[in-house]
Write a protein that holds these residues in place. Sequence first.
Motif, PDB file in Angstrom:
ATOM      1  N   PRO A 159       0.818  -1.218   0.000  1.00 55.91           N
ATOM      2  CA  PRO A 159       0.000   0.000   0.000  1.00 55.91           C
ATOM      3  C   PRO A 159       0.849   1.263   0.000  1.00 55.91           C
ATOM      4  N   VAL A 160       0.239   2.366  -0.392  1.00 55.15           N
ATOM      5  CA  VAL A 160       0.916   3.654  -0.344  1.00 55.15           C
ATOM      6  C   VAL A 160       1.354   3.934   1.098  1.00 55.15           C
ATOM      7  N   GLY A 161       2.544   4.466   1.249  1.00 52.05           N
ATOM      8  CA  GLY A 161       3.087   4.712   2.578  1.00 52.05           C
ATOM      9  C   GLY A 161       3.800   3.523   3.174  1.00 52.05           C
ATOM     10  N   GLY A 162       3.713   2.364   2.507  1.00 56.24           N
ATOM     11  CA  GLY A 162       4.425   1.178   2.965  1.00 56.24           C
ATOM     12  C   GLY A 162       5.774   1.049   2.276  1.00 56.24           C
ATOM     13  N   PHE A 163       6.390  -0.127   2.450  1.00 52.23           N
ATOM     14  CA  PHE A 163       7.711  -0.354   1.864  1.00 52.23           C
ATOM     15  C   PHE A 163       7.915  -1.845   1.664  1.00 52.23           C
ATOM     16  N   VAL A 164       8.942  -2.182   0.882  1.00 52.97           N
ATOM     17  CA  VAL A 164       9.267  -3.571   0.567  1.00 52.97           C
ATOM     18  C   VAL A 164      10.698  -3.866   1.001  1.00 52.97           C
ATOM     19  N   LEU A 165      10.888  -5.020   1.634  1.00 53.73           N
ATOM     20  CA  LEU A 165      12.213  -5.540   1.940  1.00 53.73           C
ATOM     21  C   LEU A 165      12.376  -6.865   1.215  1.00 53.73           C
ATOM     22  N   ALA A 196      17.747  -6.035  -0.059  1.00 55.58           N
ATOM     23  CA  ALA A 196      17.304  -4.820  -0.748  1.00 55.58           C
ATOM     24  C   ALA A 196      16.101  -4.225  -0.038  1.00 55.58           C
ATOM     25  N   ALA A 197      15.884  -2.925  -0.249  1.00 55.05           N
ATOM     26  CA  ALA A 197      14.739  -2.220   0.324  1.00 55.05           C
ATOM     27  C   ALA A 197      14.228  -1.202  -0.674  1.00 55.05           C
ATOM     28  N   SER A 198      12.938  -0.944  -0.602  1.00 51.90           N
ATOM     29  CA  SER A 198      12.352   0.124  -1.413  1.00 51.90           C
ATOM     30  C   SER A 198      12.318   1.405  -0.595  1.00 51.90           C
ATOM     31  N   PRO A 199      12.127   2.565  -1.245  1.00 47.95           N
ATOM     32  CA  PRO A 199      11.780   3.765  -0.482  1.00 47.95           C
ATOM     33  C   PRO A 199      10.365   3.619   0.068  1.00 47.95           C
ATOM     34  N   THR A 211      13.296  -8.045 -10.298  1.00 52.54           N
ATOM     35  CA  THR A 211      14.203  -9.016 -10.901  1.00 52.54           C
ATOM     36  C   THR A 211      15.572  -8.962 -10.247  1.00 52.54           C
ATOM     37  N   TRP A 212      16.008 -10.116  -9.728  1.00 51.39           N
ATOM     38  CA  TRP A 212      17.387 -10.263  -9.282  1.00 51.39           C
ATOM     39  C   TRP A 212      18.237 -10.662 -10.484  1.00 51.39           C
ATOM     40  N   THR A 213      19.378 -10.042 -10.631  1.00 51.34           N
ATOM     41  CA  THR A 213      20.304 -10.329 -11.721  1.00 51.34           C
ATOM     42  C   THR A 213      21.657 -10.712 -11.135  1.00 51.34           C
ATOM     43  N   PHE A 214      22.279 -11.760 -11.702  1.00 51.73           N
ATOM     44  CA  PHE A 214      23.539 -12.271 -11.178  1.00 51.73           C
ATOM     45  C   PHE A 214      24.643 -12.130 -12.217  1.00 51.73           C
ATOM     46  N   SER A 215      25.867 -12.046 -11.734  1.00 53.66           N
ATOM     47  CA  SER A 215      27.011 -11.885 -12.621  1.00 53.66           C
ATOM     48  C   SER A 215      27.308 -13.153 -13.418  1.00 53.66           C
ATOM     49  N   SER A 216      26.806 -14.300 -12.971  1.00 51.72           N
ATOM     50  CA  SER A 216      26.881 -15.557 -13.714  1.00 51.72           C
ATOM     51  C   SER A 216      25.714 -16.426 -13.273  1.00 51.72           C
ATOM     52  N   SER A 217      25.434 -17.488 -13.998  1.00 50.50           N
ATOM     53  CA  SER A 217      24.258 -18.321 -13.727  1.00 50.50           C
ATOM     54  C   SER A 217      24.318 -18.922 -12.317  1.00 50.50           C
ATOM     55  N   ALA A 218      23.170 -18.929 -11.648  1.00 49.76           N
ATOM     56  CA  ALA A 218      23.107 -19.438 -10.281  1.00 49.76           C
ATOM     57  C   ALA A 218      21.715 -19.960  -9.983  1.00 49.76           C
ATOM     58  N   ARG A 219      21.653 -20.934  -9.082  1.00 51.00           N
ATOM     59  CA  ARG A 219      20.377 -21.353  -8.499  1.00 51.00           C
ATOM     60  C   ARG A 219      20.157 -20.504  -7.258  1.00 51.00           C
ATOM     61  N   CYS A 220      18.903 -20.183  -6.963  1.00 53.39           N
ATOM     62  CA  CYS A 220      18.678 -19.278  -5.835  1.00 53.39           C
ATOM     63  C   CYS A 220      17.287 -19.453  -5.250  1.00 53.39           C
ATOM     64  N   VAL A 221      17.126 -18.903  -4.057  1.00 52.54           N
ATOM     65  CA  VAL A 221      15.820 -18.663  -3.435  1.00 52.54           C
ATOM     66  C   VAL A 221      15.758 -17.181  -3.114  1.00 52.54           C
ATOM     67  N   CYS A 222      14.640 -16.538  -3.429  1.00 55.25           N
ATOM     68  CA  CYS A 222      14.489 -15.108  -3.127  1.00 55.25           C
ATOM     69  C   CYS A 222      13.086 -14.858  -2.598  1.00 55.25           C
ATOM     70  N   ALA A 223      12.933 -13.759  -1.858  1.00 59.06           N
ATOM     71  CA  ALA A 223      11.646 -13.396  -1.286  1.00 59.06           C
ATOM     72  C   ALA A 223      11.548 -11.893  -1.148  1.00 59.06           C
ATOM     73  N   ALA A 224      10.303 -11.401  -1.208  1.00 58.15           N
ATOM     74  CA  ALA A 224      10.028  -9.984  -0.982  1.00 58.15           C
ATOM     75  C   ALA A 224       8.914  -9.861   0.048  1.00 58.15           C
ATOM     76  N   PHE A 225       9.114  -8.971   1.028  1.00 59.35           N
ATOM     77  CA  PHE A 225       8.176  -8.774   2.131  1.00 59.35           C
ATOM     78  C   PHE A 225       7.636  -7.347   2.051  1.00 59.35           C
ATOM     79  N   SER A 226       6.319  -7.208   1.978  1.00 56.20           N
ATOM     80  CA  SER A 226       5.678  -5.887   1.933  1.00 56.20           C
ATOM     81  C   SER A 226       5.164  -5.524   3.328  1.00 56.20           C
ATOM     82  N   PHE A 227       5.426  -4.293   3.755  1.00 54.44           N
ATOM     83  CA  PHE A 227       4.986  -3.824   5.055  1.00 54.44           C
ATOM     84  C   PHE A 227       4.032  -2.646   4.890  1.00 54.44           C
ATOM     85  N   SER A 228       2.924  -2.672   5.622  1.00 50.25           N
ATOM     86  CA  SER A 228       1.951  -1.584   5.581  1.00 50.25           C
ATOM     87  C   SER A 228       2.407  -0.431   6.463  1.00 50.25           C
ATOM     88  N   PRO A 229       1.934   0.790   6.161  1.00 49.92           N
ATOM     89  CA  PRO A 229       2.340   1.956   6.973  1.00 49.92           C
ATOM     90  C   PRO A 229       1.722   1.910   8.375  1.00 49.92           C
TER      91      PRO A 229
END
Length: 229
Positions: A159-165, A196-199, A211-229
Motif C-alpha cells: 500500500p501507499v506509505g508502505g515499503f518492501v524488503l 534490498a529495500a524500497s523507499p 528481478t534479481w540479476t547475477f554476474s553468472s548463472s546461479a540457483r537461488c531462493v528469493c523473497a520480498a516482504f511488503s509492510f503496511s504503513p
Amino acid sequence: MLIVNQLCGFGASDNAAGAVTLTVLTSGSVAAASTTTISGVSFGADGGEIIVVFSTQAPSPSVSSVVIAGVSAAVTARTGALPSQSSIIAAACANVPSGASGNIVITYGTGLATPGEATEYTVYRVTGRTSVGAAASDITSTATGTASTTVVMTSIDTPVGGFVLAAVMTQSTVSPAISGAGLVISTPASAYRGFAASPILTAANSNASATWTFSSSARCVCAAFSFSP
C-alpha cells in the motif's frame, strides 16, 4: 546509517503525524548454530521498531522464534528447495520499548532444521508506522532449480506509505543486483546473499515485479516482504 526514504511531503518533525521512515542499521554474518545471536545491534535511538531480514541453508530449515532486545518478534518466512539443501529467508519485526542497543536471537527448528550455513542478515529501523511491530502484510518468493542469470519475483502488493524488503540466497559465487518495485540494494551484496529495500512508497505497488540479476548463472531462493504503513 543510511536512511532509505520517508513518505514524500513530510519531514522528520512530522513523524508523530504519520510520516514513515526506513533506516538501514547494520548487516553481517553469524556462524551456523541452532540458536544464532546477533550481538549488540545499535538501534540508533532509544528503542523503536526494528526489523531483521535474514537467511540460511539447511536440509529442512524452519524458524522457531526471533527475539529482538528481549521482545518476541512477528516472523514471516519462506523456504525453497535447492540441490542438496533448502534455503530459508525470513523477516522479523518487533517494537522495542527502550534501549539504544540489544541482541537479536534467532532460534531455528530442531533436528534437520539446524542451519548448515552461516546466517546472513540486514537490520532496519522503522519510525512512523501505524501498525507498529506488525508482520509483513504480503510476501512473495521464488526458487530456481535451474541455474540462471536472472530470477523474477512477482505479485508484490504494497500500500501507499508502505515499503518492501527483499533478499536472495544463491548457491554460486555471484554478485546480486536488483531492479523493479522500487527496490535497491541495502548493503554491499556478499558472494551468496543480497538484501534490498524500497523507499517509502508514494503510490501503491499492485502486482509489481522485481528481478534479481547475477554476474553468472546461479540457483537461488528469493523473497520480498511488503509492510503496511
